[in-house]
Design an enzyme around this catalytic site. Structure first.
Site, PDB file in Angstrom:
ATOM      1  N   SER A  95     -73.295 -19.886  40.161  1.00 58.09           N
ATOM      2  CA  SER A  95     -72.600 -19.074  39.085  1.00 58.09           C
ATOM      3  C   SER A  95     -73.612 -17.923  38.516  1.00 58.09           C
ATOM      4  O   SER A  95     -74.630 -18.141  38.037  1.00 58.09           O
ATOM      5  CB  SER A  95     -71.959 -19.732  37.999  1.00 58.09           C
ATOM      6  OG  SER A  95     -71.778 -19.004  36.845  1.00 58.09           O
ATOM      7  N   GLY A  96     -73.129 -16.550  38.687  1.00 57.33           N
ATOM      8  CA  GLY A  96     -73.820 -15.445  37.891  1.00 57.33           C
ATOM      9  C   GLY A  96     -73.875 -15.805  36.489  1.00 57.33           C
ATOM     10  O   GLY A  96     -75.091 -15.593  35.630  1.00 57.33           O
ATOM     11  N   LEU A  97     -72.747 -16.071  35.796  1.00 61.22           N
ATOM     12  CA  LEU A  97     -72.645 -16.133  34.426  1.00 61.22           C
ATOM     13  C   LEU A  97     -73.628 -17.338  33.758  1.00 61.22           C
ATOM     14  O   LEU A  97     -74.592 -17.251  32.998  1.00 61.22           O
ATOM     15  CB  LEU A  97     -71.312 -16.740  33.957  1.00 61.22           C
ATOM     16  CG  LEU A  97     -71.173 -17.317  32.480  1.00 61.22           C
ATOM     17  CD1 LEU A  97     -71.789 -16.104  31.509  1.00 61.22           C
ATOM     18  CD2 LEU A  97     -69.702 -17.441  32.187  1.00 61.22           C
ATOM     19  N   ASP A 126     -74.605 -12.042  31.124  1.00 58.61           N
ATOM     20  CA  ASP A 126     -73.723 -11.547  32.359  1.00 58.61           C
ATOM     21  C   ASP A 126     -73.409 -10.319  32.579  1.00 58.61           C
ATOM     22  O   ASP A 126     -72.320  -9.742  32.568  1.00 58.61           O
ATOM     23  CB  ASP A 126     -72.536 -12.615  32.589  1.00 58.61           C
ATOM     24  CG  ASP A 126     -71.985 -12.699  33.841  1.00 58.61           C
ATOM     25  OD1 ASP A 126     -72.831 -12.271  34.863  1.00 58.61           O
ATOM     26  OD2 ASP A 126     -70.863 -13.349  34.078  1.00 58.61           O
ATOM     27  N   ASP A 161     -72.565 -16.259  43.722  1.00 58.47           N
ATOM     28  CA  ASP A 161     -71.818 -15.306  43.261  1.00 58.47           C
ATOM     29  C   ASP A 161     -72.712 -13.983  43.180  1.00 58.47           C
ATOM     30  O   ASP A 161     -73.723 -13.980  42.139  1.00 58.47           O
ATOM     31  CB  ASP A 161     -71.591 -15.721  41.484  1.00 58.47           C
ATOM     32  CG  ASP A 161     -71.053 -14.508  40.832  1.00 58.47           C
ATOM     33  OD1 ASP A 161     -70.747 -13.563  41.180  1.00 58.47           O
ATOM     34  OD2 ASP A 161     -70.676 -14.918  39.405  1.00 58.47           O
ATOM     35  N   ASP A 202     -72.105 -11.004  42.123  1.00 62.84           N
ATOM     36  CA  ASP A 202     -71.497 -10.061  41.469  1.00 62.84           C
ATOM     37  C   ASP A 202     -70.994  -8.712  42.474  1.00 62.84           C
ATOM     38  O   ASP A 202     -70.449  -8.935  43.291  1.00 62.84           O
ATOM     39  CB  ASP A 202     -72.503  -9.456  40.535  1.00 62.84           C
ATOM     40  CG  ASP A 202     -72.892 -10.427  39.411  1.00 62.84           C
ATOM     41  OD1 ASP A 202     -72.211 -11.498  39.176  1.00 62.84           O
ATOM     42  OD2 ASP A 202     -73.943 -10.552  38.756  1.00 62.84           O
ATOM     43  N   GLU A 243     -67.956  -8.848  44.048  1.00 59.77           N
ATOM     44  CA  GLU A 243     -66.627  -8.499  43.415  1.00 59.77           C
ATOM     45  C   GLU A 243     -66.533  -6.841  43.309  1.00 59.77           C
ATOM     46  O   GLU A 243     -67.736  -6.056  43.305  1.00 59.77           O
ATOM     47  CB  GLU A 243     -66.664  -8.954  41.791  1.00 59.77           C
ATOM     48  CG  GLU A 243     -67.831  -8.627  41.198  1.00 59.77           C
ATOM     49  CD  GLU A 243     -68.013  -9.402  39.802  1.00 59.77           C
ATOM     50  OE1 GLU A 243     -68.088 -10.558  39.917  1.00 59.77           O
ATOM     51  OE2 GLU A 243     -68.495  -8.321  38.851  1.00 59.77           O
ATOM     52  N   LYS A 278     -72.086  -4.724  36.014  1.00 58.54           N
ATOM     53  CA  LYS A 278     -70.892  -5.256  35.790  1.00 58.54           C
ATOM     54  C   LYS A 278     -70.782  -5.904  34.271  1.00 58.54           C
ATOM     55  O   LYS A 278     -72.178  -6.097  33.698  1.00 58.54           O
ATOM     56  CB  LYS A 278     -70.521  -6.416  36.745  1.00 58.54           C
ATOM     57  CG  LYS A 278     -71.633  -7.498  36.782  1.00 58.54           C
ATOM     58  CD  LYS A 278     -71.652  -8.744  35.768  1.00 58.54           C
ATOM     59  CE  LYS A 278     -70.346  -9.677  35.856  1.00 58.54           C
ATOM     60  NZ  LYS A 278     -70.207 -10.409  37.056  1.00 58.54           N
ATOM     61  N   ASN A 295     -69.053  -9.726  32.288  1.00 56.97           N
ATOM     62  CA  ASN A 295     -68.494 -10.833  32.704  1.00 56.97           C
ATOM     63  C   ASN A 295     -66.926 -10.591  32.704  1.00 56.97           C
ATOM     64  O   ASN A 295     -66.573  -9.949  31.546  1.00 56.97           O
ATOM     65  CB  ASN A 295     -68.785 -11.863  31.600  1.00 56.97           C
ATOM     66  CG  ASN A 295     -67.971 -13.301  32.065  1.00 56.97           C
ATOM     67  OD1 ASN A 295     -67.098 -13.536  31.700  1.00 56.97           O
ATOM     68  ND2 ASN A 295     -68.596 -14.151  32.864  1.00 56.97           N
ATOM     69  N   SER A 296     -66.255 -11.199  33.383  1.00 55.93           N
ATOM     70  CA  SER A 296     -64.698 -10.740  33.761  1.00 55.93           C
ATOM     71  C   SER A 296     -63.799 -11.187  32.208  1.00 55.93           C
ATOM     72  O   SER A 296     -62.806 -10.733  32.013  1.00 55.93           O
ATOM     73  CB  SER A 296     -64.033 -11.587  34.667  1.00 55.93           C
ATOM     74  OG  SER A 296     -64.714 -11.220  35.854  1.00 55.93           O
ATOM     75  N   ARG A 346     -63.993 -10.457  46.135  1.00 53.87           N
ATOM     76  CA  ARG A 346     -63.428 -10.707  44.859  1.00 53.87           C
ATOM     77  C   ARG A 346     -62.844  -9.600  44.105  1.00 53.87           C
ATOM     78  O   ARG A 346     -63.293  -8.652  44.236  1.00 53.87           O
ATOM     79  CB  ARG A 346     -64.340 -11.517  44.086  1.00 53.87           C
ATOM     80  CG  ARG A 346     -64.167 -11.571  42.503  1.00 53.87           C
ATOM     81  CD  ARG A 346     -65.232 -12.346  41.903  1.00 53.87           C
ATOM     82  NE  ARG A 346     -64.961 -12.117  40.555  1.00 53.87           N
ATOM     83  CZ  ARG A 346     -65.873 -12.847  39.477  1.00 53.87           C
ATOM     84  NH1 ARG A 346     -66.686 -13.525  39.962  1.00 53.87           N
ATOM     85  NH2 ARG A 346     -65.701 -12.560  38.259  1.00 53.87           N
ATOM     86  N   HIS A 382     -59.105 -13.026  40.926  1.00 50.93           N
ATOM     87  CA  HIS A 382     -59.707 -13.398  39.687  1.00 50.93           C
ATOM     88  C   HIS A 382     -58.416 -13.313  38.546  1.00 50.93           C
ATOM     89  O   HIS A 382     -57.926 -12.176  38.636  1.00 50.93           O
ATOM     90  CB  HIS A 382     -61.003 -13.124  39.053  1.00 50.93           C
ATOM     91  CG  HIS A 382     -61.759 -13.732  38.338  1.00 50.93           C
ATOM     92  ND1 HIS A 382     -61.390 -14.952  37.834  1.00 50.93           N
ATOM     93  CD2 HIS A 382     -62.798 -13.634  37.422  1.00 50.93           C
ATOM     94  CE1 HIS A 382     -62.151 -15.627  37.048  1.00 50.93           C
ATOM     95  NE2 HIS A 382     -63.161 -14.783  36.886  1.00 50.93           N
TER      96      HIS A 382
END
Ligand code: SPV
Ligand code: MG
Length: 312
Positions: free
Chosen positions: A61-63, A73, A100, A102, A129, A135, A137-138, A172, A203
């Site tokens: 996980s990137g986060l 992130d 991930d 990104d 993504e 980026k 975080n979403s 993604r 997502h």
């Protein structure tokens, strides 16, 4: 003469890169007849614990990796820091690792470089993504500018041309996160499929699974679907099976569990100035030594450091 012929100890910490991990991930992520689960890992410890917990694949996980390094992130960690973290994750379990990636840290050129490096470090897949660099975080804020579709397809094609079948490529879609609606999400999915994606990660930041389930209905399984039910965690898993979702990613749960546990132990030790009450609640050291196979090191020492003693 010393006897060096006995079976060498198995070193699970430094096993060779196993090409079959890519095939395993492909079978897990790209199969819509069976729902698979990927567990988040952000370092060697979380990877090893996920494997012991029974998971068959990992999500780097990137986060969570950013968090463990003390970064946000938001592409604050560099691609080479990500690749280094992935290497520790790969080396600490036998499981396939979907990374991930990104947005690929830039344009097509940065994305294909990242993919090549991840291949070299033993990753089994990369998720890219359609965000623009840098980026965020979403789940943070409301500004999530999407990449231009054609430009992002170029990133996917460049990665595909570079890694061929050596990595699973997950595209993604952040269109729902960015508030663009279902039509945009579906049209991007078509474009990414044509660009060579092996699976689509859709997502959503909604607290219900309605968005991803209606995406799945409209998409009609043209490529396997991967979801990340962080916000819609109340949805019963049977709904994902019914919708023929291929893969669920538990994207940040070990990291968040660690945050809660560390907060608690720090608070208690600070307040109590004594470890008596906390000791039964934390992992015994023997468990830590067991996770990383300290027994193997003792056997290796006997074999390589003190070989004479083997004969006695
Ligand atoms: C991650 O784990 O870094 C992800 C998933 O990208 S999320 O944080 O939910 O966007
Ligand atoms: Mg991420």
């Amino acid at each position: 003469m010393q006897d060096h012929s006995s079976t060498p100890p198995t070193d699970s910490v430094h096993h060779p890169v196993d090409c079959s991990r890519v095939n395993t991930l492909r079978a897990e992520v790209c199969c819509s007849n069976k729902l698979s689960f990927l567990m988040e890992a952000h370092d060697g410890l979380s990877a090893a614990i996920a494997e012991r917990g029974g998971f068959k694949g990992l999500w780097a996980s990137g986060l969570s990796i950013a968090c463990s390094l003390g970064y946000r992130d938001a592409n604050e960690a560099s691609w080479s820091q990500l690749v280094d973290a992935v290497e520790r994750i790969v080396d600490s379990s036998q499981l396939p690792v979907l990374v991930d990636g990104d947005g690929g840290f830039g344009n097509f050129n940065n994305a294909r470089l990242l993919a090549r490096k991840l291949c070299q470090r033993g990753a089994a897949g990369i998720a890219l993504e359609d965000s623009s660099f840098p980026k965020i975080n979403s789940f943070v804020g409301d500004r999530h500018p999407l990449a231009d579709v054609d430009e992002f397809c170029g990133r996917l094609r460049a990665v595909k041309d570079t890694i061929a079948k050596d990595l699973v490529l997950v595209a993604r879609i952040e269109a729902l996160i960015a508030g663009h609606g279902m039509h945009e999400a579906i049209s991007r999915a078509h474009a990414y499929r044509e660009a060579g994606a092996d699976a689509i990660l859709i997502h959503s930041r909604s607290s219900s699974a309605d968005e991803v389930l209606s995406f799945a209905r409209a998409w009609q399984n043209r490529l396997p679907i991967v979801i990340v039910p962080t916000k819609y965690y109340r949805t019963p898993t049977c709904e994902y099976r019914r919708a023929r979702i291929s893969t669920v990613i538990w994207a940040n749960h070990s990291m968040r569990a660690a945050v809660a546990a560390m907060r608690q132990v720090c608070g208690r030790l600070f307040a109590e100035e004594n470890a008596t009450t906390i000791e039964p609640e934390i992992a015994p050291l023997d468990e830590v030594f067991d996770i990383f196979n300290y027994d193997e090191l003792a056997k290796a020492e006997a074999r390589y450091l003190h070989p004479g003693k083997l004969q006695q």
